[in-house]
Design a protein around this motif. Structure first.
Motif, short mmCIF file in Angstrom:
data_model
loop_
_atom_site.label_atom_id
_atom_site.label_comp_id
_atom_site.label_asym_id
_atom_site.label_seq_id
_atom_site.Cartn_x
_atom_site.Cartn_y
_atom_site.Cartn_z
N VAL A 147 0.78 -1.12 -0.14
CA VAL A 147 -0.04 0.30 -0.09
C VAL A 147 0.99 1.06 0.09
O VAL A 147 1.69 1.44 0.90
N VAL A 148 0.72 1.98 -1.04
CA VAL A 148 1.58 3.14 -1.14
C VAL A 148 0.55 4.28 -0.98
O VAL A 148 -0.36 4.72 -1.77
N ASP A 149 0.90 4.89 0.34
CA ASP A 149 0.14 6.22 0.88
C ASP A 149 0.56 7.40 0.23
O ASP A 149 1.86 7.66 0.08
N GLU A 150 -0.28 8.73 -0.04
CA GLU A 150 0.01 9.87 -0.57
C GLU A 150 0.90 9.58 -1.75
O GLU A 150 2.07 10.27 -1.91
N ILE A 151 0.47 8.81 -2.79
CA ILE A 151 1.40 8.53 -3.74
C ILE A 151 1.59 9.56 -4.72
O ILE A 151 2.91 9.83 -5.27
N HIS A 152 0.80 10.82 -4.62
CA HIS A 152 1.14 11.95 -5.55
C HIS A 152 2.47 12.57 -4.89
O HIS A 152 2.93 12.94 -5.83
N ALA A 153 2.49 12.63 -3.56
CA ALA A 153 3.79 13.11 -3.03
C ALA A 153 5.08 12.34 -3.37
O ALA A 153 6.00 12.99 -3.91
N LEU A 154 5.00 11.16 -3.44
CA LEU A 154 6.41 10.28 -3.80
C LEU A 154 6.45 10.36 -5.40
O LEU A 154 7.56 10.43 -5.79
N ALA A 155 5.38 10.28 -6.35
CA ALA A 155 5.54 10.31 -7.79
C ALA A 155 6.16 11.65 -8.06
O ALA A 155 6.85 11.57 -9.32
N GLU A 156 6.07 12.52 -7.62
CA GLU A 156 6.91 13.88 -8.11
C GLU A 156 8.31 13.99 -7.73
O GLU A 156 8.89 15.19 -8.17
N SER A 157 9.05 13.05 -7.13
CA SER A 157 10.51 12.99 -6.81
C SER A 157 11.27 12.02 -7.02
O SER A 157 10.46 10.84 -7.31
N LYS A 158 12.38 12.11 -6.86
CA LYS A 158 13.24 10.81 -7.02
C LYS A 158 13.21 9.83 -5.87
O LYS A 158 13.36 8.59 -6.07
N ARG A 159 12.58 9.93 -4.78
CA ARG A 159 11.95 9.14 -3.90
C ARG A 159 11.11 8.20 -4.26
O ARG A 159 10.93 6.92 -4.02
N GLY A 160 10.16 8.71 -5.42
CA GLY A 160 9.24 7.95 -6.14
C GLY A 160 10.06 6.82 -6.92
O GLY A 160 9.47 5.63 -7.19
N ASP A 161 10.92 7.50 -7.65
CA ASP A 161 11.71 6.51 -8.59
C ASP A 161 12.20 5.36 -7.80
O ASP A 161 12.39 4.10 -8.20
N GLN A 162 12.95 5.62 -6.69
CA GLN A 162 13.55 4.72 -5.99
C GLN A 162 12.80 3.60 -5.48
O GLN A 162 12.82 2.58 -5.34
N LEU A 163 11.34 4.10 -4.99
CA LEU A 163 10.38 3.24 -4.50
C LEU A 163 9.81 2.11 -5.64
O LEU A 163 9.77 1.12 -5.36
N PHE A 164 9.48 2.97 -6.86
CA PHE A 164 8.95 2.02 -7.89
C PHE A 164 10.12 0.86 -8.32
O PHE A 164 9.61 -0.29 -8.66
N LEU A 165 11.40 1.38 -8.21
CA LEU A 165 12.29 0.40 -8.58
C LEU A 165 12.47 -0.67 -7.63
O LEU A 165 12.76 -1.81 -8.03
N ALA A 166 12.35 -0.44 -6.22
CA ALA A 166 12.14 -1.32 -5.07
C ALA A 166 11.14 -2.23 -5.43
O ALA A 166 11.09 -3.61 -5.10
#
Length: 800
Positions: A147-166
């Motif tokens: 479950v990825v919460d507040e996904i919009h906040a993560l999708a806008e940054s490199k933290r999101g890229d790191q998450l989706f690679l994980a």
């Protein structure tokens, strides 16, 4: 329809609740490979995301880790743990819930690896670290949902890229893994869905009932907003009146420095001693937690804050949000509005406070966008390669890997779907050798290929790689503490560069109090309390938001419309006078004003490209004007315009905005500028070329800068086509320089440039003369002299 087990229906009934339609839909579609839920703040998103997990474990049991919850904030993960533990314990469900963040103890982390809980709440960085261990397949064995919460906040940054690679790594270990995304504010749900899903698999989108429209307006004040500045001190009496009328008010600011200034002024005017707190990321964690706890207990009437309170944490009985300063981004404004009346089907209440006269127009445009449900967002482009390099190193820490398999795995990540094999191989070669110019040095020889599998050359290097996992680039901060003889209490952090500018006796604001700089002891700034009323303000680290492209377009449309009835009379009169004296800027044209003032020639370029792009435009056009022998002397920029002053008038704009010439000028400027080196340092740190964290020690900002500058100069001289230099140029263009916004502006205007030669300063140009850095006025007479300068300028522009 999937029925709730009796223990759940009984629990709902005991509270007089019934399951919301979107919560039932999430339960019905629990087996979907990927599902994105868009639901309003207070609409029970968290329970909707977890309900399938709770029901599944309650009915079927589970050994080990069942569900991972990913949050952009450590505090949000802790808050969700509290909220989720309540129904689990009250229903007597055999479910163990734990969080794992940077605040979790080492002993707890070791225990979680050995015996994972059923539900683990964590952050992208902690998840990446977990995937780096050799026993990751055992840790994640049986994982069924994420479950990825507040996904919009993560999708806008490199933290999101790191998450989706994980996530791609987790999916390879757990092929049946179900993905769920939760958000309240998404401008393009389809784009977020593509990021969440395993490419090219689809992701279904559930849209919950959006609930009532927010109650949002501009704050009415007796005083007019000033012509420039960002403090909004004029609004303090009106803001205090609103605080008195509400239970808990959140007062948002765009920067930490502005929050400190406003809190200080608010406290000076708080004659009734209302309990008011301050909360931002530079404050000591213990102080932030005290404020959070006091909010939840209802002991505070207001909290002055920044983005540290943006996201979905339920902070007590907040019934009003005040946004001080133009929001710059409609999506961020909607997110902040949602903090008030955090209940389903209860309208949020918010007030906007423009900091200056032009921000009045921006606030009205933002209000219209909220009412039209027109959220903004900028396309991010392909996944960044520095994050990809870090992911390859993380994968190597977990054990030998096949390059072909890893490449195919990475291609399932939406942001990396267009990654070519040549780009992947370049990143792999960089991770293995450091690249052509560095391959002779052992410290960058990190991977080797043995029997067709890539692995760490020295297994001991895994420790160093793990210590430096992450994409957040902290500013170089130093701790601030009271002097030891004053108790040594920690107050927070300030930027290293700011600390270096202090001399003993200087005063500044931190945590709402004025302190005096006593000295630097090792890496700690020591201070004492001071009774001064005019502190030197700390320039805290924090994002300097630029007005979004969509909001800028709305402002231009509002300016050019014939109907300005939505604007206060003072602002409408200002616009009318600008139209009489000059022209109003238009979306499809570029207005440039040229006029003399105070013995200098000035050119004002109304690009409406955002502060970063307008700043870059000032740098490039100054050089272009130097080539045109116009003798420019300096410039200042805002979100909407750039003012350049010099000795010769601009009378011909032909060729001034030639796209090829602008790009060439930018490349030349970048080549010798510290900004490109700062960008290089950030990318080199993420990619693993530079390690900030070492065993028992962390490099200071100066040490890291020194090493990265040497590396940059070496590569620029001997290997100009090095992967990291290519990444750096790309990052610089779309980062602080924001050259993409300049190109968008050029596309918008084409060759439609209106150069007006005018006899005097114009109404719209006048406020730029008062911007910080343009009219430096120091000393105790600062306020009076600045007021006199303002009156003189406005009279010259016909405004007073």
């Amino acid at each position: 329809m999937t029925s709730l087990p009796p223990v759940f229906t009984d629990w709902f009934a005991a509270r007089g609740w019934s399951i919301h339609p979107h919560q039932q839909a999430m339960l019905d579609r629990a087996d979907d490979p990927a599902l994105l839920l868009i639901a309003p703040t207070g609409g029970g998103k968290t329970l909707a995301g977890f309900l399938p997990t709770l029901v599944d474990i309650a009915q079927n049991g589970h050994e080990g880790l069942h569900t991972l919850y990913i949050s952009p904030l450590k505090a949000l993960a802790a808050d969700i743990k509290r909220n989720l533990t309540t129904p689990v314990s009250e229903m007597g469900l055999p479910i163990r819930i734990e969080d794992r963040t940077g605040d979790t103890s080492s002993s707890a982390k070791r225990r979680q690896r050995a015996d994972p809980p059923h539900i683990l709440l964590t952050t992208p960085e902690s998840l990446a670290l977990l995937t780096s261990y050799e026993d990751a397949p055992r840790i994640f064995k049986g994982l069924k949902r994420i479950v990825v919460d507040e996904i919009h906040a993560l999708a806008e940054s490199k933290r999101g890229d790191q998450l989706f690679l994980a996530l791609s790594r987790l999916q390879a270990m757990c092929p049946g893994l179900r993905r769920v995304g939760l958000s309240a504010t998404v401008e393009d749900p389809a784009a977020i869905a593509r990021l969440l899903a395993r490419h090219p698999d689809p992701c279904e989108i559930l849209m919950a009932d959006p609930g009532p429209e927010p109650d949002i307006a501009m704050l009415r004040t007796d005083a007019y907003p000033p012509w420039s500045g960002g403090g909004a001190a004029y609004s303090i009496p009106a803001v205090l009146d609103e605080v008195k009328r509400h239970r808990i008010t959140l007062i948002f600011h765009n920067t930490r420095a502005q929050a400190e200034i406003f809190f200080h002024n608010l406290w000076l005017a708080n004659e009734e001693a209302l309990p008011i707190g301050i909360h931002h990321g530079s404050l000591d964690r213990a102080q932030r937690e005290r404020v959070e706890a006091a909010m939840q207990r209802g002991e505070l009437r207001a909290v002055v804050c920044t983005g540290s309170l943006d996201l979905g944490i339920d902070w007590g009985d907040v019934d009003l949000v005040i946004q001080v300063g133009a929001p710059k981004n409609v999506k961020r404004l909607v997110q902040r509005i949602g903090r008030a009346n955090h209940r389903y089907n209860a309208p949020s209440k918010a007030l906007l406070v423009p900091a200056n006269r032009f921000e009045v127009i921006e606030c009205v445009a933002a209000l219209q966008a909220v009412r039209d449900h027109d959220l903004d967002g900028e396309p991010r482009g392909p996944g960044p390669r520095d994050v990809l390099c870090q992911h390859i190193l993380i994968r190597a820490c977990a054990g030998p890997f096949d390059a072909d398999a890893l490449f195919e795995e990475i291609k399932t990540v939406g942001a990396y779907a267009t990654l070519t094999r040549a780009q992947f191989d370049a990143c792999l070669d960089f991770c293995a050798t450091g690249g052509y110019a560095l391959r002779a040095y052992d410290q960058w020889q990190r991977l080797l290929n043995r029997d067709g599998l890539w692995q760490l050359r020295d297994p001991r290097s895994a420790r160093l790689i793990r210590m430096n996992i992450g994409t957040i680039q902290d500013a170089d901060l130093l701790k601030v503490r009271m002097r030891r003889n004053r108790g040594g209490k920690p107050l927070g952090e300030v930027e290293e560069g700011f600390a270096a500018s202090l001399t003993p006796g200087d005063t500044f604001l931190i945590g709402g109090q004025i302190v005096k700089y006593e000295g630097l002891r090792e890496t700690v700034v020591e201070v004492s309390r001071d009774a001064a009323k005019k502190p030197k303000i700390a320039t805290f680290a924090g994002t300097k938001f630029a007005t979004s492209t969509q909001l800028s377009q709305r402002i231009l449309s509002l300016l050019h419309s014939r109907d300005h009835s939505s604007l206060p009379a003072h602002t409408a009169d200002w616009i009318a006078l600008q139209q009489d004296v000059s022209h109003l800027p238009q979306a499809g044209r570029l207005l440039i004003e040229s006029f003399p003032h105070d013995g200098r020639e000035h050119a004002c370029i109304y690009g409406f490209a955002g502060r970063n792009a307008q700043q870059t435009l000032g740098l490039i056009l100054s050089k272009r004007m130097e080539e045109m022998r116009l003798a420019p002397m300096g410039f200042v920029s805002t979100d909407y315009a750039t003012l350049i002053w010099g000795l010769e008038p601009l009378t011909d704009a032909t060729g001034l905005l030639d796209r090829a010439a602008l790009r060439e000028g930018l490349e030349k400027w970048l080549a010798g500028n510290q900004l490109i080196k700062r960008t290089f340092r950030a990318s080199a740190t993420i990619a693993g070329l530079i390690q900030r964290n070492l065993p028992q020690v962390r490099k200071s900002g100066r040490q890291a800068t020194f090493s990265s500058d040497i590396l940059y100069d070496t590569l620029a001289k001997y290997d100009p086509d090095h992967l990291l230099l290519d990444i750096t140029r790309q990052e610089a263009m779309r980062g602080l320089i924001d050259f993409g916004r300049i190109e968008e502006m050029l596309d918008r205007i084409g060759d439609r440039v209106d150069l007006l030669r005018l006899p005097r300063v114009t109404p719209f140009a006048a406020p730029l003369f008062l911007e910080a850095g343009r009219t430096p006025v120091e000393g105790s007479a600062q306020d009076r002299l600045l007021e006199e300068e303002t009156q003189r300028l406005m009279q010259a522009a016909g405004l007073a």
